[in-house]
Design a protein around this motif. Structure first.
Motif, mmCIF file in Angstrom:
data_model
loop_
_atom_site.group_PDB
_atom_site.id
_atom_site.type_symbol
_atom_site.label_atom_id
_atom_site.label_comp_id
_atom_site.label_asym_id
_atom_site.label_seq_id
_atom_site.Cartn_x
_atom_site.Cartn_y
_atom_site.Cartn_z
ATOM 1 N N GLY A 34 0.911 -1.448 0.155
ATOM 2 C CA GLY A 34 -0.057 0.130 -0.183
ATOM 3 C C GLY A 34 0.849 0.845 -0.435
ATOM 4 N N LYS A 35 0.216 2.632 -0.736
ATOM 5 C CA LYS A 35 0.806 3.222 -0.392
ATOM 6 C C LYS A 35 0.915 4.537 0.216
ATOM 7 N N ASP A 36 -0.166 4.001 1.290
ATOM 8 C CA ASP A 36 -1.077 5.082 1.627
ATOM 9 C C ASP A 36 0.032 5.879 3.008
ATOM 10 N N ASN A 37 -0.335 6.730 3.339
ATOM 11 C CA ASN A 37 0.374 7.051 4.906
ATOM 12 C C ASN A 37 0.299 6.441 5.678
ATOM 13 N N ILE A 38 -0.706 5.726 6.191
ATOM 14 C CA ILE A 38 -0.480 4.757 7.063
ATOM 15 C C ILE A 38 0.039 3.857 7.170
ATOM 16 N N THR A 39 -0.278 2.590 6.142
ATOM 17 C CA THR A 39 0.940 1.536 5.784
ATOM 18 C C THR A 39 2.330 1.675 5.290
ATOM 19 N N GLN A 40 2.557 3.180 4.622
ATOM 20 C CA GLN A 40 3.796 3.067 4.705
ATOM 21 C C GLN A 40 5.084 3.582 6.925
ATOM 22 N N ALA A 41 3.907 4.480 7.223
ATOM 23 C CA ALA A 41 4.512 4.412 8.275
ATOM 24 C C ALA A 41 3.990 3.026 9.108
ATOM 25 N N ALA A 42 3.617 2.069 9.237
ATOM 26 C CA ALA A 42 2.943 1.098 10.006
ATOM 27 C C ALA A 42 4.263 0.017 9.592
ATOM 28 N N VAL A 43 4.657 0.627 8.283
ATOM 29 C CA VAL A 43 5.443 -0.717 7.665
ATOM 30 C C VAL A 43 6.937 -0.136 8.170
ATOM 31 N N GLU A 44 7.774 0.883 8.187
ATOM 32 C CA GLU A 44 8.656 1.324 8.960
ATOM 33 C C GLU A 44 8.653 1.262 10.493
ATOM 34 N N LEU A 45 7.940 1.196 10.910
ATOM 35 C CA LEU A 45 7.634 1.060 12.318
ATOM 36 C C LEU A 45 8.043 -0.603 12.510
ATOM 37 N N TYR A 46 7.224 -1.589 11.750
ATOM 38 C CA TYR A 46 7.953 -3.028 12.247
ATOM 39 C C TYR A 46 9.152 -3.364 11.157
ATOM 40 N N ASP A 47 9.663 -2.583 10.445
ATOM 41 C CA ASP A 47 11.132 -2.413 10.034
ATOM 42 C C ASP A 47 12.182 -2.205 11.428
ATOM 43 N N ARG A 48 11.703 -0.557 12.365
ATOM 44 C CA ARG A 48 12.782 -0.491 13.057
ATOM 45 C C ARG A 48 12.836 -1.767 14.434
ATOM 46 N N GLN A 49 11.397 -2.209 14.654
ATOM 47 C CA GLN A 49 10.745 -2.808 15.284
ATOM 48 C C GLN A 49 12.254 -4.508 15.257
ATOM 49 N N LEU A 50 12.271 -4.379 13.871
ATOM 50 C CA LEU A 50 12.977 -5.653 13.711
ATOM 51 C C LEU A 50 14.701 -5.563 14.171
ATOM 52 N N GLN A 51 15.005 -4.124 13.951
ATOM 53 C CA GLN A 51 16.517 -3.789 13.979
ATOM 54 C C GLN A 51 17.017 -3.525 15.433
ATOM 55 N N HIS A 52 15.640 -4.451 16.627
ATOM 56 C CA HIS A 52 16.254 -3.955 17.797
ATOM 57 C C HIS A 52 16.285 -4.988 18.759
ATOM 58 N N THR A 53 17.578 -4.925 19.325
ATOM 59 C CA THR A 53 18.676 -5.896 19.880
ATOM 60 C C THR A 53 17.519 -7.804 20.251
ATOM 61 N N GLY A 54 16.519 -7.200 20.955
ATOM 62 C CA GLY A 54 15.626 -8.612 21.621
ATOM 63 C C GLY A 54 15.321 -9.187 20.655
ATOM 64 N N MET A 55 15.010 -8.566 19.352
ATOM 65 C CA MET A 55 14.651 -9.777 18.293
ATOM 66 C C MET A 55 15.403 -10.630 17.875
ATOM 67 N N ARG A 56 16.547 -10.608 18.629
ATOM 68 C CA ARG A 56 17.897 -12.787 18.566
ATOM 69 C C ARG A 56 16.752 -13.354 19.047
ATOM 70 N N TRP A 57 15.829 -12.769 20.487
ATOM 71 C CA TRP A 57 15.516 -13.866 21.093
ATOM 72 C C TRP A 57 14.649 -14.518 20.429
ATOM 73 N N TYR A 58 13.684 -13.675 19.713
ATOM 74 C CA TYR A 58 12.343 -13.930 18.877
ATOM 75 C C TYR A 58 12.602 -15.093 17.305
ATOM 76 N N LEU A 59 13.953 -14.478 17.032
ATOM 77 C CA LEU A 59 14.340 -15.346 15.924
ATOM 78 C C LEU A 59 15.021 -17.196 16.247
ATOM 79 N N SER A 60 15.486 -16.839 18.045
ATOM 80 C CA SER A 60 15.739 -17.884 18.399
ATOM 81 C C SER A 60 14.886 -18.778 18.604
ATOM 82 N N LYS A 61 13.788 -17.831 18.955
ATOM 83 C CA LYS A 61 12.550 -18.898 20.130
ATOM 84 C C LYS A 61 12.074 -19.323 18.363
ATOM 85 N N PHE A 62 11.279 -18.560 17.987
ATOM 86 C CA PHE A 62 11.359 -19.086 16.311
ATOM 87 C C PHE A 62 11.871 -20.327 15.467
#
Length: 444
Positions: A144-172
């Motif tokens: 989606g090219k609307d502002n809400i979708t683009q901002a939500a995607v950027e928000l999830y991208d920033r969360q995936l960069q967080h150091t705690g995500m290493r435990w999320y990936l190991s859990k998966f």
């Protein structure tokens, strides 16, 4: 990742920094929350929920989160089925080599589990963000090219960069291994129910005594939870078996096989999964309340009246007094209708044309086109509940630029408006109009 409430709050911050037009005015919501009793973080959550009054922001976040969970569920099912089919293929013969099957079941799994444990102890830093973002990309989950979708995607991208995500990936990763081992367990139980197997063992390098000792060591942990372990006679009779063997001995070997898969495969992997889930919860991403955006909101909510002896009067901007032109005037209401249809009669004088209410973009375009061809002064009536936000002031700037005889503003008070709110709102308009040198009609 952030909690659902924190995600919504952060998405509001991201959109507001890009001047997004929300369903409800953020400034109005912020003012109303000033008098409510709650912790600052609770107020932020309430603010985000009320700004998203139509639920579009929460819906977009829920869509991304649902698709991520859906992918994880589908992959777990696929891994479980692959484990079932893999073991089903392995146990096609009626006589199976016990140690060969056991190594196929747990050999690679054990190496991977030990490798993960070593890397976890050695590497105390963060997981490489590129691994996570390439594994689960929000951009591929929702388009989606609307502002809400683009901002939500950027928000999830920033969360995936967080150091705690290493435990999320190991859990998966542990979850997929658990699905595979569970599929193997179902296959073993199913095949042992519908078929009769004979278990044998053989070795070129290891002696009989060594294999007997190894079998007893292997059966120690399963025997603690009630699984049968072959005794010395059963082990001796199982060497180089070519045909059917006594059912009692076959059941002992089958029990040891199931117990080994549980105690050396599923249980350790389940403990690793639980550990990663606990660490992910402890390292969970939280809102950065030190950001200027949140600090500005907190400062507004904490603003209180100080002791008069310590009060230092500040000079506040005042809008210039409106000068009514002698020629023709065009009067209009901004967004809100007024109960008095002749609200302008004591301000505009004669030669008046009533344009009505400027409610949407079409009305504004029609007004600007009229001003291009007529030499008039514009008197704009603004309701007390209106806010001098960015969108409203942009409209005033456009009207002022096109009005050949200038633009003046009259604030229309409502008898039911609270005096405290009216006074604060009036000062906001005074400041906004003073910055643009737009005249304000005095109503006494």
């Amino acid at each position: 990742m952030l909690s659902k409430q924190d995600q919504l709050t952060e998405l509001v911050r991201e959109l507001e920094s890009h001047q997004h037009v929300f369903a409800t005015d953020p400034l109005l919501i912020t003012e109303k929350l000033q008098q409510e009793s709650a912790t600052p973080i609770q107020k932020l959550h309430r603010r985000a929920e009320r700004i998203d009054s139509n639920g579009k922001l929460a819906s977009t976040l829920g869509k991304i989160d649902g698709r991520i969970k859906g992918i994880i569920t589908i992959m777990s099912i696929v891994w479980c089925v692959s484990g079932f089919l893999g073991l089903f293929t392995l146990l096609q013969a009626n006589v199976v080599n016990f140690f060969y099957v056991l190594v196929c079941l747990l050999g690679f799994h054990t190496l991977m589990l030990v490798g993960w444990l070593v890397l976890t102890l050695v590497n105390q830093g963060s997981q490489s963000p590129s691994i996570i973002t390439s594994f689960i990309s929000p951009k591929a989950l929702i388009r989606g090219k609307d502002n809400i979708t683009q901002a939500a995607v950027e928000l999830y991208d920033r969360q995936l960069q967080h150091t705690g995500m290493r435990w999320y990936l190991s859990k998966f990763s542990h979850q997929l291994w658990l699905a595979t081992l569970t599929g193997m367990l179902f296959a073993i139980i199913f095949l042992l129910i519908v078929r009769q197997y004979s278990f044998s063992w053989e070795s070129t390098l290891l002696s009989d005594d060594t294999l007997m000792t190894l079998t007893h060591w292997l059966g120690w942990l399963p025997s603690l939870v009630g699984f049968s372990v072959p005794d010395a006679d059963a082990i001796a009779q199982s060497r180089l078996v070519q045909g059917a063997m006594p059912l009692s001995i076959a059941r002992q070997w089958a029990s040891l096989l199931i117990g080994s898969l549980l105690m050396y495969g599923i249980v350790p992997r389940g403990i690793a999964w639980a550990f990663c889930a606990l660490m992910f919860r402890r390292k969970k991403m939280r809102l950065d309340l030190n950001l200027p955006y949140y600090q500005k909101i907190f400062n507004f909510w904490q603003r209180k009246v100080v002791d008069e002896d310590d009060f230092v009067e500040k000079v506040v901007p005042v809008a210039p007094v409106a000068r009514v032109a002698h020629g023709k005037k065009l009067v209009a209401l901004l967004e809100y209708p007024h109960h008095d249809e002749y609200w302008y009669q004591f301000s505009a004088g004669h030669q008046i044309e009533d344009f009505g209410v400027l409610d949407d973009r079409d009305d504004l375009d029609r007004l600007l086109e009229y001003l291009e061809h007529h030499d008039v002064q514009v008197l704009l009536g603004i309701h007390a509940k209106a806010l001098p936000d960015r969108g409203t002031m942009r409209k005033l700037d456009k009207i002022a630029a096109h009005a050949k005889q200038g633009l003046i503003v009259q604030l229309l008070k409502d008898e039911q408006t609270d005096e405290t709110i009216d006074s604060a709102r009036n000062q906001q308009w005074q400041t906004a109009l003073a910055e643009r040198q737009i005249g304000l009609v005095s109503t006494g």
